[in-house]
Design a protein around this motif. Sequence first.
Motif, PDB file in Angstrom:
ATOM      1  N   LEU A 163       0.830  -1.205   0.000  1.00  0.00           N
ATOM      2  CA  LEU A 163       0.000   0.000   0.000  1.00  0.00           C
ATOM      3  C   LEU A 163       0.868   1.260   0.000  1.00  0.00           C
ATOM      4  CD1 LEU A 163      -2.895  -0.950   2.457  1.00  0.00           C
ATOM      5  CD2 LEU A 163      -2.949  -0.856  -0.041  1.00  0.00           C
ATOM      6  N   ASN A 164       1.924   1.260   0.794  1.00  0.00           N
ATOM      7  CA  ASN A 164       2.802   2.437   0.830  1.00  0.00           C
ATOM      8  C   ASN A 164       3.577   2.605  -0.476  1.00  0.00           C
ATOM      9  OD1 ASN A 164       2.713   3.707   3.668  1.00  0.00           O
ATOM     10  ND2 ASN A 164       2.885   1.533   4.109  1.00  0.00           N
ATOM     11  N   GLY A 196       2.160  10.161  -4.480  1.00  0.00           N
ATOM     12  CA  GLY A 196       1.716  10.639  -3.177  1.00  0.00           C
ATOM     13  C   GLY A 196       2.869  10.875  -2.218  1.00  0.00           C
ATOM     14  N   THR A 197       2.630  11.702  -1.197  1.00  0.00           N
ATOM     15  CA  THR A 197       3.610  11.980  -0.140  1.00  0.00           C
ATOM     16  C   THR A 197       2.990  11.648   1.215  1.00  0.00           C
ATOM     17  OG1 THR A 197       2.888  14.294  -0.086  1.00  0.00           O
ATOM     18  CG2 THR A 197       4.759  13.756  -1.503  1.00  0.00           C
ATOM     19  N   LYS A 198       3.789  11.795   2.261  1.00  0.00           N
ATOM     20  CA  LYS A 198       3.318  11.410   3.589  1.00  0.00           C
ATOM     21  C   LYS A 198       2.217  12.326   4.108  1.00  0.00           C
ATOM     22  CE  LYS A 198       7.413   8.990   5.267  1.00  0.00           C
ATOM     23  NZ  LYS A 198       8.457   8.929   6.317  1.00  0.00           N
ATOM     24  N   ILE A 230      -5.329   7.666  -4.583  1.00  0.00           N
ATOM     25  CA  ILE A 230      -6.498   6.800  -4.406  1.00  0.00           C
ATOM     26  C   ILE A 230      -6.301   5.857  -3.230  1.00  0.00           C
ATOM     27  CG2 ILE A 230      -5.565   5.147  -6.089  1.00  0.00           C
ATOM     28  CD1 ILE A 230      -9.301   5.967  -5.484  1.00  0.00           C
ATOM     29  N   VAL A 231      -5.053   5.484  -2.932  1.00  0.00           N
ATOM     30  CA  VAL A 231      -4.781   4.566  -1.821  1.00  0.00           C
ATOM     31  C   VAL A 231      -5.134   5.226  -0.493  1.00  0.00           C
ATOM     32  CG1 VAL A 231      -2.990   3.210  -0.667  1.00  0.00           C
ATOM     33  CG2 VAL A 231      -2.955   3.452  -3.156  1.00  0.00           C
ATOM     34  N   THR A 232      -4.688   6.463  -0.283  1.00  0.00           N
ATOM     35  CA  THR A 232      -4.992   7.150   0.965  1.00  0.00           C
ATOM     36  C   THR A 232      -6.472   7.543   1.044  1.00  0.00           C
ATOM     37  OG1 THR A 232      -4.273   9.224  -0.060  1.00  0.00           O
ATOM     38  CG2 THR A 232      -2.660   8.017   1.244  1.00  0.00           C
ATOM     39  N   ASP A 233      -7.082   7.864  -0.086  1.00  0.00           N
ATOM     40  CA  ASP A 233      -8.508   8.208  -0.082  1.00  0.00           C
ATOM     41  C   ASP A 233      -9.372   7.035   0.358  1.00  0.00           C
ATOM     42  OD1 ASP A 233      -7.899  10.742  -0.938  1.00  0.00           O
ATOM     43  OD2 ASP A 233      -8.300  10.326  -3.054  1.00  0.00           O
TER      44      ASP A 233
END
Length: 488
Positions: free
Chosen positions: A327-328, A336-338, A344-347
């Motif tokens: 996932l990371n 994406g960043t931290k 889409i993964v963090t959403d």
Amino acid sequence: MSGRSKRESRGSTRGKRESESRGSSGRVKRERDREREPEAASSRGSPVRVKREVEPASAREAPASVVPFVRVKREREVDEDSEPEREVRAKNGRVDSEDRRSRHCPYLDTINRSVLDFDFEKLCSISLSHINAYACLVCGKYFQGRGLKSHAYIHSVQFSHHVFLNLHTLKFYCLPDNYEIIDSSLEDITYVLKPTFTKQQIANLDKQAKLSRAYDGTTYLPGIVGLNNIKANDYANAVLQALSNVPPLRNYFLEEDNYKNIKRPPGDIMFLLVQRFGELMRKLWNPRNFKAHVSPHEMLQAVVLCSKKTFQITKQGDGVDFLSWFLNALHSALGGTKKKKKTIVTDVFQGSMRIFTKKLPHPDLPAEEKEQLLHNDEYQETMVESTFMYLTLDLPTAPLYKDEKEQLIIPQVPLFNILAKFNGITEKEYKTYKENFLKRFQLTKLPPYLIFCIKRFTKNNFFVEKNPTIVNFPITGQANGMNYKTSR
């Protein structure tokens, strides 16, 4: 005198007639040659446009030696005009012999769809090269090139396998004749190699649960498809199958336009993970597969490469560790960043919590010294805001002794009991090599899809031990509105 003069006059008139007949025959010959040249040019395959101009008298009475030069010049004009006229003929709908072969290839019935498998890496089975890889549609093997000395050409001559597919351009060719095959009956093969989904099809995936029939006759439900266990990659298969059934993540990767234009730095290999995961997602949800299972070979090779052999196909790994890394890695490969940039993964999976931490004095210290240390700032409770992709749940310890019937009782625990870890009240002690900490967790934001990882395996000095405790969790049945309980 009169006889001699008569003979001389007859000789002179005869010479004049012969010279006139020679001149007239020469002119007739030149005119015939001029008439034959357009006919010869038209017989070669393309008409010649001859400009009629008034020739001077000197040109009409030119000697016969000029004719070959004129003929060579006109032949050059014919050769120069032949290519444009071929293009004009193709535009007007006239098909030459090569196009006729393309539309009517006699070897299409030799294609064997039951042996075609496009899940493996696209490289030549002899040279192991990715460049110009072709698939033989008769035996299913991959070969390089289609030139005279290429492996695909030699294979076609040696085994009489004639139909090949370019794995990159998706064009069909007939070897060794080396012409392109154009036939609408081959579209099912290109769709299996590279499935595509429209926005309307993606929107209807959850509305229409329709069974599909594979080429061998077996029925399957798109999305609920088995992944082959190549050797010891079942831990990764479980994670990939679970992620493929998360609708927002699935819809994002089914449409390649969502991520193909993402810019990555030169030499970055992590984007390969995104491409392979998108290809695997489209194959899992393909309603026109030739078989009812999918091999994640290319996906796992990208995992091995991007994880620097931390996760391998030939060696068992931990599913939770693989999920966390995947996932990371997917999030960072999508740009994406931290903190700032989301993907889409963090959403879909990212939530937030508060972590309260309190340092504990060493247990061997006297009680008075412990009380004094607790008043120091170092031993005061601290709070940190943190994000998470999944929640790790701890099971109660399994019983060590048998019951009165000499049998081990497998304990059961409700899901809500082990979720009490994150209610912000329950405290748990965590030990390190030197220090002990007391922590409690409070959830502040839940993601749209929450992942639970139940920790069943613990390592000790001798072996890895599995906790067999059954976790009961409720599932709402839509059919009659009742609540069912299941266990895993």
